[in-house]
Design a protein around this motif. Structure first.
Motif, mmCIF file in Angstrom:
data_model
loop_
_atom_site.group_PDB
_atom_site.id
_atom_site.type_symbol
_atom_site.label_atom_id
_atom_site.label_comp_id
_atom_site.label_asym_id
_atom_site.label_seq_id
_atom_site.Cartn_x
_atom_site.Cartn_y
_atom_site.Cartn_z
ATOM 1 N N ALA A 12 -1.682 -27.547 -17.518
ATOM 2 C CA ALA A 12 -1.384 -28.547 -16.491
ATOM 3 C C ALA A 12 -0.799 -29.816 -17.100
ATOM 4 C CB ALA A 12 -2.644 -28.871 -15.692
ATOM 5 N N HIS A 13 -1.220 -30.164 -18.300
ATOM 6 C CA HIS A 13 -0.695 -31.364 -18.949
ATOM 7 C C HIS A 13 0.770 -31.206 -19.339
ATOM 8 C CE1 HIS A 13 -4.772 -32.950 -19.142
ATOM 9 N NE2 HIS A 13 -4.277 -34.086 -19.580
ATOM 10 N N THR A 14 1.267 -29.984 -19.416
ATOM 11 C CA THR A 14 2.680 -29.789 -19.756
ATOM 12 C C THR A 14 3.597 -29.983 -18.556
ATOM 13 O OG1 THR A 14 2.701 -27.400 -19.280
ATOM 14 C CG2 THR A 14 1.994 -28.081 -21.482
ATOM 15 N N CYS A 15 3.050 -29.966 -17.336
ATOM 16 C CA CYS A 15 3.918 -30.051 -16.156
ATOM 17 C C CYS A 15 3.488 -31.097 -15.136
ATOM 18 C CB CYS A 15 4.016 -28.682 -15.462
ATOM 19 S SG CYS A 15 2.433 -27.921 -15.072
ATOM 20 N N LEU A 16 2.322 -31.672 -15.292
ATOM 21 C CA LEU A 16 1.835 -32.639 -14.314
ATOM 22 C C LEU A 16 1.608 -33.998 -14.954
ATOM 23 C CD1 LEU A 16 -0.829 -30.528 -12.361
ATOM 24 C CD2 LEU A 16 1.559 -30.941 -11.754
ATOM 25 N N GLN A 17 2.088 -35.035 -14.278
ATOM 26 C CA GLN A 17 1.811 -36.409 -14.647
ATOM 27 C C GLN A 17 0.739 -36.966 -13.710
ATOM 28 O OE1 GLN A 17 3.143 -37.721 -17.413
ATOM 29 N NE2 GLN A 17 4.152 -35.733 -17.653
ATOM 30 N N PRO A 18 0.072 -38.066 -14.094
ATOM 31 C CA PRO A 18 -0.981 -38.607 -13.224
ATOM 32 C C PRO A 18 -0.507 -38.894 -11.798
ATOM 33 C CG PRO A 18 -1.101 -39.625 -15.385
ATOM 34 C CD PRO A 18 0.135 -38.769 -15.385
ATOM 35 N N GLU A 19 0.772 -39.289 -11.647
ATOM 36 C CA GLU A 19 1.258 -39.599 -10.297
ATOM 37 C C GLU A 19 1.387 -38.362 -9.415
ATOM 38 O OE1 GLU A 19 5.007 -39.731 -13.024
ATOM 39 O OE2 GLU A 19 2.891 -40.334 -13.132
ATOM 40 N N HIS A 20 1.358 -37.162 -10.019
ATOM 41 C CA HIS A 20 1.434 -35.938 -9.224
ATOM 42 C C HIS A 20 0.107 -35.574 -8.580
ATOM 43 C CE1 HIS A 20 4.866 -34.718 -12.142
ATOM 44 N NE2 HIS A 20 5.359 -35.317 -11.077
ATOM 45 N N LEU A 21 -0.981 -36.219 -9.011
ATOM 46 C CA LEU A 21 -2.310 -35.775 -8.615
ATOM 47 C C LEU A 21 -2.748 -36.420 -7.307
ATOM 48 C CD1 LEU A 21 -4.005 -35.791 -12.121
ATOM 49 C CD2 LEU A 21 -2.697 -33.983 -10.997
ATOM 50 N N LYS A 22 -1.915 -36.314 -6.318
ATOM 51 C CA LYS A 22 -2.231 -36.728 -4.958
ATOM 52 C C LYS A 22 -1.554 -35.751 -4.018
ATOM 53 C CE LYS A 22 -2.182 -41.757 -5.780
ATOM 54 N NZ LYS A 22 -1.519 -43.014 -5.347
ATOM 55 N N PRO A 23 -2.148 -35.492 -2.856
ATOM 56 C CA PRO A 23 -1.454 -34.640 -1.880
ATOM 57 C C PRO A 23 -0.080 -35.202 -1.543
ATOM 58 C CG PRO A 23 -3.743 -34.963 -1.244
ATOM 59 C CD PRO A 23 -3.489 -35.890 -2.401
ATOM 60 N N LEU A 24 0.934 -34.333 -1.570
ATOM 61 C CA LEU A 24 2.318 -34.747 -1.351
ATOM 62 C C LEU A 24 2.668 -34.648 0.125
ATOM 63 C CD1 LEU A 24 5.166 -35.464 -2.441
ATOM 64 C CD2 LEU A 24 5.556 -33.000 -2.679
ATOM 65 N N LEU A 41 11.796 -51.977 -12.330
ATOM 66 C CA LEU A 41 10.696 -51.047 -12.082
ATOM 67 C C LEU A 41 11.262 -49.684 -11.710
ATOM 68 C CD1 LEU A 41 8.189 -53.208 -9.989
ATOM 69 C CD2 LEU A 41 7.995 -52.549 -12.388
ATOM 70 N N LEU A 42 10.629 -48.619 -12.218
ATOM 71 C CA LEU A 42 11.077 -47.254 -11.940
ATOM 72 C C LEU A 42 9.873 -46.396 -11.571
ATOM 73 C CD1 LEU A 42 13.243 -45.003 -12.003
ATOM 74 C CD2 LEU A 42 12.692 -44.694 -14.433
ATOM 75 N N GLY A 43 9.926 -45.758 -10.392
ATOM 76 C CA GLY A 43 8.831 -44.872 -10.000
ATOM 77 C C GLY A 43 8.878 -44.530 -8.535
ATOM 78 N N GLN A 44 7.857 -43.800 -8.075
ATOM 79 C CA GLN A 44 7.757 -43.399 -6.667
ATOM 80 C C GLN A 44 7.257 -44.549 -5.804
ATOM 81 O OE1 GLN A 44 8.683 -40.593 -5.341
ATOM 82 N NE2 GLN A 44 8.687 -39.006 -6.917
ATOM 83 N N ASN A 45 6.405 -45.438 -6.356
ATOM 84 C CA ASN A 45 5.928 -46.608 -5.622
ATOM 85 C C ASN A 45 5.534 -47.682 -6.628
ATOM 86 O OD1 ASN A 45 3.082 -46.164 -6.421
ATOM 87 N ND2 ASN A 45 3.246 -44.377 -5.052
ATOM 88 N N ARG A 46 5.289 -48.873 -6.153
ATOM 89 C CA ARG A 46 5.065 -49.995 -7.070
ATOM 90 C C ARG A 46 3.782 -49.839 -7.883
ATOM 91 N NH1 ARG A 46 8.801 -53.827 -6.748
ATOM 92 N NH2 ARG A 46 9.872 -54.160 -4.771
ATOM 93 N N GLN A 47 2.761 -49.237 -7.270
ATOM 94 C CA GLN A 47 1.494 -49.117 -7.976
ATOM 95 C C GLN A 47 1.623 -48.275 -9.241
ATOM 96 O OE1 GLN A 47 1.680 -49.211 -4.610
ATOM 97 N NE2 GLN A 47 0.772 -51.254 -4.688
ATOM 98 N N GLU A 48 2.519 -47.289 -9.223
ATOM 99 C CA GLU A 48 2.623 -46.384 -10.354
ATOM 100 C C GLU A 48 3.936 -46.538 -11.118
ATOM 101 O OE1 GLU A 48 2.003 -42.569 -8.640
ATOM 102 O OE2 GLU A 48 -0.128 -42.900 -8.265
ATOM 103 N N ALA A 49 4.770 -47.514 -10.707
ATOM 104 C CA ALA A 49 6.060 -47.696 -11.372
ATOM 105 C C ALA A 49 5.863 -48.264 -12.782
ATOM 106 C CB ALA A 49 6.939 -48.627 -10.551
ATOM 107 N N ARG A 50 6.802 -47.913 -13.667
ATOM 108 C CA ARG A 50 6.771 -48.460 -15.021
ATOM 109 C C ARG A 50 7.956 -49.397 -15.220
ATOM 110 N NH1 ARG A 50 10.373 -45.835 -18.503
ATOM 111 N NH2 ARG A 50 11.255 -43.875 -17.724
ATOM 112 N N GLU A 51 7.793 -50.331 -16.124
ATOM 113 C CA GLU A 51 8.868 -51.263 -16.427
ATOM 114 C C GLU A 51 9.901 -50.589 -17.319
ATOM 115 O OE1 GLU A 51 7.148 -54.759 -18.110
ATOM 116 O OE2 GLU A 51 6.493 -55.545 -16.164
ATOM 117 N N VAL A 52 11.185 -50.898 -17.068
ATOM 118 C CA VAL A 52 12.266 -50.341 -17.877
ATOM 119 C C VAL A 52 13.234 -51.460 -18.247
ATOM 120 C CG1 VAL A 52 12.112 -48.028 -16.884
ATOM 121 C CG2 VAL A 52 13.594 -49.715 -15.800
ATOM 122 N N ASP A 53 13.925 -51.274 -19.358
ATOM 123 C CA ASP A 53 14.893 -52.246 -19.865
ATOM 124 C C ASP A 53 16.243 -51.985 -19.193
ATOM 125 O OD1 ASP A 53 16.555 -53.926 -21.228
ATOM 126 O OD2 ASP A 53 16.167 -53.073 -23.223
#
Length: 709
Positions: A473-485, A654-666
């Protein structure tokens, strides 16, 4: 849409602290929004007279031309290739069957114990008997033998003088049993729809849509669809189609929907026809089943009524009892026997519901009182004695809905608890069969596909199995995937919702797999009333309103949220995602909502001043300029639903699906810089007006980094 990609959302509870045991107040979901394409949607709307909301849905389904839209809305206009041209072994199959019928050689069907396999068996029994065949059937024991044709069945057929075996909804992996049948001198026709193994069985003929071109309209057929093609082609060849057509189509429709086959291609075309027949079915057993289920004729026209009404009653028998009950139900013309069998189906389904509820509650308690950390493990593995393995697959699906992680659930097959048998259900980013393959050396039997699977293993291997699954699961899932879609089609305001829109949505039916029912969302909705209803107060009933843009009084809407009673009370202001429903009471129709998503309302929803779509490096993007109470913001959405948020004058975005889980990018990195320039050009905004971001690099085109992020 872009203006909600970084909206407020409840943070996921920690699974490593006692706080996870506090009840959540709202479902912890991740909302994925289809890219808004207003220009194309408006153009199709003007040409067709459809609502732009509906044409946006059609775009989301990949229908981007007027021809594609018209063909989808009226599938009878599609030109279909002949089945003989698509299935290379259909001609030889017809020859074998016709020869057996004319010479009165015994034919035997080996079916399966799920709804697809049982309806397939009944369909071919009815067709072959009507064509004068001497035919019988067998279905392996779910409890003792498991899935598919086996050597015992082959030998019994041989002893009974059978000369031709037909498999339905199974057989494609049965190399050894079918080789044994051929060794005994039997002809074998495989009709199946499951994935192909490395080695195909040595059958006389194989009919499987996985063997044909992936673009074929027949590609998505379930087992009952393959049986239907074979039966109709045989009836045509023997000039008996007219007397069988409607009956066979009803069984095809029932099995296709109950098996959750994709409602695209010929499935969509033929199911639309079949749904018109079922309310006044020619099948005595279907009439009886509709009667004991309590469905009205109008309800029986809807796939949901079959999928959640008739289908589970058929499936329950295969899970808990003897499939012969369903075969007799679907093949008898005797009213008394049909009603008796239908009542048996109803009673068995009630037992199935009770078992599912008990096991689900036990599984929830087992997890909630355990040290399992889902964010660390990224997969949930639960095993308990005393659970009925005929229904644990249903429970696994419910746990996936609840926790948003892949679920592997099992029970012991013996009193000594030496052997485990289980079912698995996945999430979009996780391939169940590949995960089982990664554990091959720990397992006994296993099988499945991307979304679901079954397995067995020695109990001694359980801990290692759990660890291996987590590693995979760690090879295909990130923490942001662990919510019902929750996949959402379009944003709508309440004043856009009318019965006329609902009637247009009805034109998309039948909805199901690969043609999901449209989901709309509305932001900053006021909750006027809320209460729990139903048995054990399990469901949530609300009355909602949204302020109008024209200053007129708002029209409130009633909404129901199934199995969400535990979230009552919800906040006074929320964002809601929903499907449209109609309440028909005393001849008066009112539009209602079935909620599938709810989250806290955005405190300051951003307004969009400009938006566009553009292509960059052969990838399609959408973008917009947004203005809230602070600075303006450029947002760029990629095809996978991730958003890059850029504020003028800043070099960090910011890059991500939503602000809570977005990461900063240059943003000065070349791949982001060129993407931002392309978006501004699409919006006709000069770079200097948007504001400098430091050193710019213009020679790179690595925008897929937004995908990788």
């Amino acid at each position: 849409m872009l203006d909600s990609s970084f909206s407020s959302a409840s943070a996921p509870p920690s699974r490593s602290t006692p706080s996870r045991r506090r009840p959540t107040r709202l479902p912890d979901q991740r909302w994925q929004f289809a890219p808004a394409r207003p220009a194309v949607a408006d153009a199709i709307a003007q040409a067709t007279g459809l609502s732009p909301l509906l044409t946006q849905v059609l775009l989301n389904r990949g229908l981007e031309s007027m021809t594609a839209v018209q063909s989808f809305l009226d599938p009878e206009t599609q030109a279909l290739p002949s089945p003989q041209s698509e299935f290379p072994d259909l001609t030889i199959s017809l020859e074998l069957l016709q020869d057996a019928i004319l010479s009165q050689e015994k034919i035997a069907i080996c079916g399966d114990y799920d709804a697809d396999g049982m309806t397939s068996t009944a369909l071919l029994l009815r067709a072959l008997r009507a064509l004068g065949a001497e035919v019988d059937y067998a279905i392996p024991s779910r409890m003792q033998e498991g899935y598919g044709i086996n050597r015992r069945i082959v030998e019994e057929f041989h002893q009974e003088g059978v000369r031709l075996i037909l498999t339905v909804d199974n057989g494609i992996t049965a190399v050894e049993p079918i080789a044994w049948a051929r060794n005994l001198g039997l002809e074998v026709i495989i009709t199946d729809h499951h994935d192909l193994p490395p080695e195909l069985p040595p059958a006389s003929a194989i009919l499987n849509p996985k063997l044909i071109d992936p673009s074929s309209p027949y590609r998505g057929l379930a087992g009952v669809g393959v049986a239907y093609i074979l039966a109709v082609a045989l009836a045509q060849q023997m000039e008996r189609e007219a007397t069988l057509a409607d009956v066979l189509l009803e069984l095809f429709t029932l099995g296709t929907i109950a098996d959750l086959a994709p409602l695209t291609g010929v499935n969509r075309r033929w199911v639309r026809r079949g749904l018109k027949l079922l309310p006044h079915s020619q099948l005595t057993g279907v009439q009886a089943l509709i009667q004991v289920t309590g469905l009205s004729s109008k309800q029986a026209l809807q796939p949901d009524a079959i999928g959640f009404g008739l289908g589970p009653r058929i499936n329950a028998v295969g899970r808990l009892a003897d499939p012969q009950i369903v075969i007799e139900l679907l093949t008898t013309d005797h009213v008394g026997m049909a009603l008796e069998r239908a009542m048996q189906c109803e009673q068995i389904n009630q037992e199935r519901q009770k078992l599912c509820q008990e096991i689900e509650q036990a599984a929830i308690a087992l997890y909630e009182n355990s040290p399992i950390d889902l964010r660390a493990d990224r997969v949930l593995v639960l095993v308990q004695s005393g659970w009925h393995h005929g229904v644990i697959g249903i429970v696994a699906s419910r746990l996936v809905e609840r926790y948003g992680v892949p679920v592997f659930i099992g029970t012991y097959e013996d009193e000594a608890e030496q052997h485990i048998r289980g079912s698995a259900r996945g999430i979009p980013e996780f391939h169940v069969f590949e995960a089982l393959e990664a554990c091959r050396d720990l397992l006994g039997k296993f099988g499945g596909h991307k979304a679901a699977g079954g397995f067995s293993l020695p109990a001694a291997n359980l801990d290692l199995f759990r660890l291996r699954l987590s590693t995979h699961a760690h090879t295909c899932l990130q923490p942001e995937h662990l919510k019902p879609l929750l996949q959402i089609d379009a944003q709508a305001r309440f004043e856009q919702l009318h019965l006329s829109l609902y009637n247009q949505v009805e034109a998309l039916h039948p909805c199901g797999i690969e043609n999901p029912e449209p989901i709309f969302w509305t932001g900053d909705v006021r909750v006027l009333e809320q209460r729990t209803i139903g048995k054990e107060q399990a469901h949530l009933k609300l009355r909602l309103s949204q302020a109008t843009e024209n200053g007129l009084p708002p029209t409130p809407f009633s909404a129901i949220a199934w199995r969400w009673g535990e979230y009552c009370p919800v906040p006074d202001r929320v964002d809601v995602a929903y499907k449209l429903r109609v309440n028909d009471w005393n001849g008066e129709q009112t539009l209602e909502m079935e909620l599938v998503g709810i989250r806290p309302a955005q405190p300051h929803p951003a307004s969009i001043s400009n938006r566009a779509e553009f292509e960059h490096n052969q990838r399609q993007y959408s973008c917009g300029l947004y203005q809230d109470e602070s600075a303006p913001e450029l947002r760029i959405r990629n095809p996978e639903g991730k958003v890059l948020a850029v504020v003028p004058g800043q070099t960090i975005g910011l890059l991500g699906q939503n602000r809570q889980e977005a990461r900063e990018v240059d943003l000065t990195q070349p791949h982001f810089d060129t993407l931002i320039r392309a978006a501004l050009a699409a919006l006709n905004v000069p770079l200097e007006e948007f504001g400098p971001r430091g050193d710019h690099h213009s020679e790179s085109a690595l925008d897929p980094a937004i995908k990788e992020g």
